[in-house]
Design a protein around this motif. Sequence first.
Motif, PDB file in Angstrom:
ATOM      1  N   GLU A  75      98.631  32.075  13.938  1.00 28.39           N
ATOM      2  CA  GLU A  75      98.186  32.554  12.967  1.00 28.39           C
ATOM      3  C   GLU A  75      97.057  33.394  12.972  1.00 28.39           C
ATOM      4  OE1 GLU A  75      96.141  28.948  11.601  1.00 28.39           O
ATOM      5  OE2 GLU A  75      97.738  27.801  11.388  1.00 28.39           O
ATOM      6  N   ALA A  76      96.472  33.728  14.001  1.00 30.67           N
ATOM      7  CA  ALA A  76      95.401  34.824  14.183  1.00 30.67           C
ATOM      8  C   ALA A  76      95.594  35.964  14.759  1.00 30.67           C
ATOM      9  CB  ALA A  76      94.117  34.196  14.907  1.00 30.67           C
ATOM     10  N   SER A  77      96.966  36.035  15.655  1.00 27.50           N
ATOM     11  CA  SER A  77      97.343  37.445  16.020  1.00 27.50           C
ATOM     12  C   SER A  77      97.300  38.502  15.271  1.00 27.50           C
ATOM     13  CB  SER A  77      98.534  36.996  16.861  1.00 27.50           C
ATOM     14  OG  SER A  77      98.535  36.207  17.886  1.00 27.50           O
ATOM     15  N   TYR A  78      98.130  38.243  14.398  1.00 24.37           N
ATOM     16  CA  TYR A  78      98.294  39.454  13.190  1.00 24.37           C
ATOM     17  C   TYR A  78      97.060  39.792  12.283  1.00 24.37           C
ATOM     18  CZ  TYR A  78     100.106  42.516   9.742  1.00 24.37           C
ATOM     19  OH  TYR A  78     100.471  43.851   8.725  1.00 24.37           O
ATOM     20  N   ASP A  79      96.746  38.633  11.744  1.00 21.57           N
ATOM     21  CA  ASP A  79      95.281  38.723  10.806  1.00 21.57           C
ATOM     22  C   ASP A  79      94.269  39.076  11.464  1.00 21.57           C
ATOM     23  OD1 ASP A  79      97.127  37.738   8.933  1.00 21.57           O
ATOM     24  OD2 ASP A  79      96.442  35.537   9.154  1.00 21.57           O
ATOM     25  N   GLN A  80      93.838  38.864  12.684  1.00 20.16           N
ATOM     26  CA  GLN A  80      92.581  39.093  13.348  1.00 20.16           C
ATOM     27  C   GLN A  80      92.384  40.418  14.256  1.00 20.16           C
ATOM     28  OE1 GLN A  80      90.389  35.759  14.683  1.00 20.16           O
ATOM     29  NE2 GLN A  80      90.824  34.569  13.159  1.00 20.16           N
ATOM     30  N   GLY A 136      95.693  42.258  14.607  1.00 23.97           N
ATOM     31  CA  GLY A 136      96.618  43.482  14.154  1.00 23.97           C
ATOM     32  C   GLY A 136      97.891  43.548  14.940  1.00 23.97           C
ATOM     33  N   ARG A 187     101.779  41.563  16.026  1.00 23.66           N
ATOM     34  CA  ARG A 187     102.754  40.777  16.066  1.00 23.66           C
ATOM     35  C   ARG A 187     103.071  40.208  17.408  1.00 23.66           C
ATOM     36  NH1 ARG A 187     104.347  40.857  10.941  1.00 23.66           N
ATOM     37  NH2 ARG A 187     103.986  42.833   9.613  1.00 23.66           N
TER      38      ARG A 187
END
Length: 802
Positions: free
Chosen positions: A750-755, A757, A759
């Motif tokens: 959940e956090a790799s992309y949102d926090q 940036g 993929r």
Amino acid sequence: MFTALHLAIIAPFLAAILVPFLYKWLPKIHTGWFVLIIPSILFLYFLSYIPVTSAGNSVRAVFEWVPSFDVNFVAYVDGLGLLFALLITGIGALVVLYSIYYLDKTKEALHQFYTYLLMFMGAMLGVVLSDNLIVLYTFWELTSLSSFLLIAYWYEKEKSRYGALKSMLITVFGGFSMLIGIVLIYVITGTFNISEIIASPGNLTESAYFLPAMLLILLGAFTKSAQFPFHIWLPDAMEAPTPVSAYLHSATMVKAGLYLVARLSPVFAASAEWFWLVAGFGMTTLFWGSFSAVRQTDLKGILAYSTVSQLGMILSLLGVGAAALHFDTIDDNLFTGATLAAIFHLINHATFKGSLFMMAGIVDHETGTRDIRRLGGLMTVMPITFTIAVIGGFSMAGLPPFNGFLSKELFFTSMVNITEFNLFHVDTFGVLFPIAAWTASVFTFVYSMILIFKTFGGKLKPEKLEKKPHEAPVGMLISPLILVSLVVVFGLFPNILSYSLIEPAMASIQPSLLGEGEQFYVDIYFWHGWNLPLYMTIAVVAAGSLLYLTVKKWSRVYNLFPEALSFNKIYDQTLFFTEKSSSALTGWYMRGYIRDYFLYIFSIMAAMLLFTMINKGAFALSTENTAPVSLYEIILILVLLTATVIVMFTTSRLKAIISLGVVGYSVALFFVVFRAPDLALTQLIIETVSVSLFLLCFYHLPKIAKEMQNIRFQAGNFIISIIVGTTVTLIALSVNSNQLFDSISEFFVEASYDQAGGRNMVNVILVDFRGFDTLLEILVLGIAALGIYSMIKLRLAGRNDL
């Protein structure tokens, strides 16, 4: 928030980084001139806090470090901290000035000396200006490390190395003990902040951990301040250069323990154990130090034991001052004078003892010896140094009109007053305090006279001196002259310190005695009438003079103390026994074979893990969330197992290398099957490089000896390997079957992309979430690469002997 106060504490560390560069770039200028700027500016900076602390206020600045563990860099300035900060920086500036003329820039490694000295200065400032116990402990151990380096500055001398090691072992032992005490305090109070602990001492005193915490804290304080029987490290530390002795062992480091006792007195002083331990060990140290100083023949040896004695005197005053907490008001209190005497003598001792150490250094520098048996008659050839010795020595002996007389009178008064205390069974044993104080003062008078008149009186003995004696250069005399001038000024006008330094420091040690708007009233003066302390002083001079004149007759009493039973001998024997025992134990299991080490490691690991799993009932097996095993996975497992067996039993290196490669590539295929391409790629690269290197080196490897081809089956090794493999397998299955909480993998999804940036979760974890770990791994590889490059370069340069 990082403030100017934080910067003042770390400024010496920052300056220490620059010292080697200044030493290299400006070789014609003595490095000490650049270093002198730091303590001078800091001293002026801390002087600006006097109006704040004199008004009963304090300054607190917080820089968050590890807030989740309540560990923050909290800089705190009150009366007590400011007093020590001024001593550290003021005496530090004078010591640096003195060292400029004492240390020859053409012969000494000045960049090392001043780097260590600045490290020590910063560490001491951190100790006395930290409100957080963990931060205080960090700086505390830095003082031990930097003092070790300073004592061992002349490392080519065996005695310097010995003294440095002894000081390190004893003080670090005490430091570790203190750390345990700090942890216990945190367990009780839930905070590391000293101001918060002092504000609610009831939580601590009611706990079962109160006494263990107190004992461990005192152990750290006693070892650092050279209290009996831990005093043995201080005389051996005198092998350091004289500027180091004048700084560390008279004004700063050895007083760190006194600072800790004073700082934590509001917390512990209500207990009888604190009173008897602090006052009792202080009085014992006072007597033993003064008694031992008389038998010394080295100037710095006399001053070393004198320092031990004076530290004991200050500690005993802090212990007696603890009785003040059992009174409700200042007016009814007989024992605030003990705290006053402790603070006042703390200042006085720094002035006269610092000047005396510098005097000893001057004598050594200008005559080539510190042995009083070879000295004498220097009064006429070194009149200024003689004047320094007289003023400093008379003050140490407690003679008027110098500041030492005033603090000694306060000391006698406190020891007499304690006999009126009706708690802690003082009414039974309290009479021992004035008796011990008077007896120790007699010996103090004797060694003070020996120091002065055995060195400067009598006949000159030029044939026993290594150099033709002459007066020291002006630059070397400035610092001790400033200090003895303060001895006279503080003696004649003691109350210039009363409102600015002494009263605020007393308020820090005994805050519970002050009501709203109240303050301690300090008025120090010479004449108190014909009273018992004055009679004790007259008796000290009379008895001391008699003992000094007859010292050769009665000094044979020291022969009653055999060397074999001395504390130094006990230390040496303990160290020898420890080294021999450690060597024997290490030789028993360190046999030089890696397979033996693996045997120990794996056996203990399997035993501990199995015991824990069995004891906790943690074994479990569930196939509920497992995927079915496919045919190609079974084939891969068989290939991997077959290759592993071949590696273990083949006698051909080529077969072993190829089989080992098959094992690695099989694991890489598993990563592919389990959709971990990054891991698979890494594994393939590692295996390819490993197999290639093995094959490249294959030609140069020796042939396998025949005896190696017939290695017998090792049943023990086989059993341990089975147990270890079974243990790890069972733990893996149990972990998979016991899902006590959600896997952290969902967080990364959940956090790799949102926090972060990214993929690619693996890359994000390595670069962002575990960035420091990856950075340090790269750093390790870089250090290894530099090491390999250095070895190759040295070998190419013909340094085959390395």
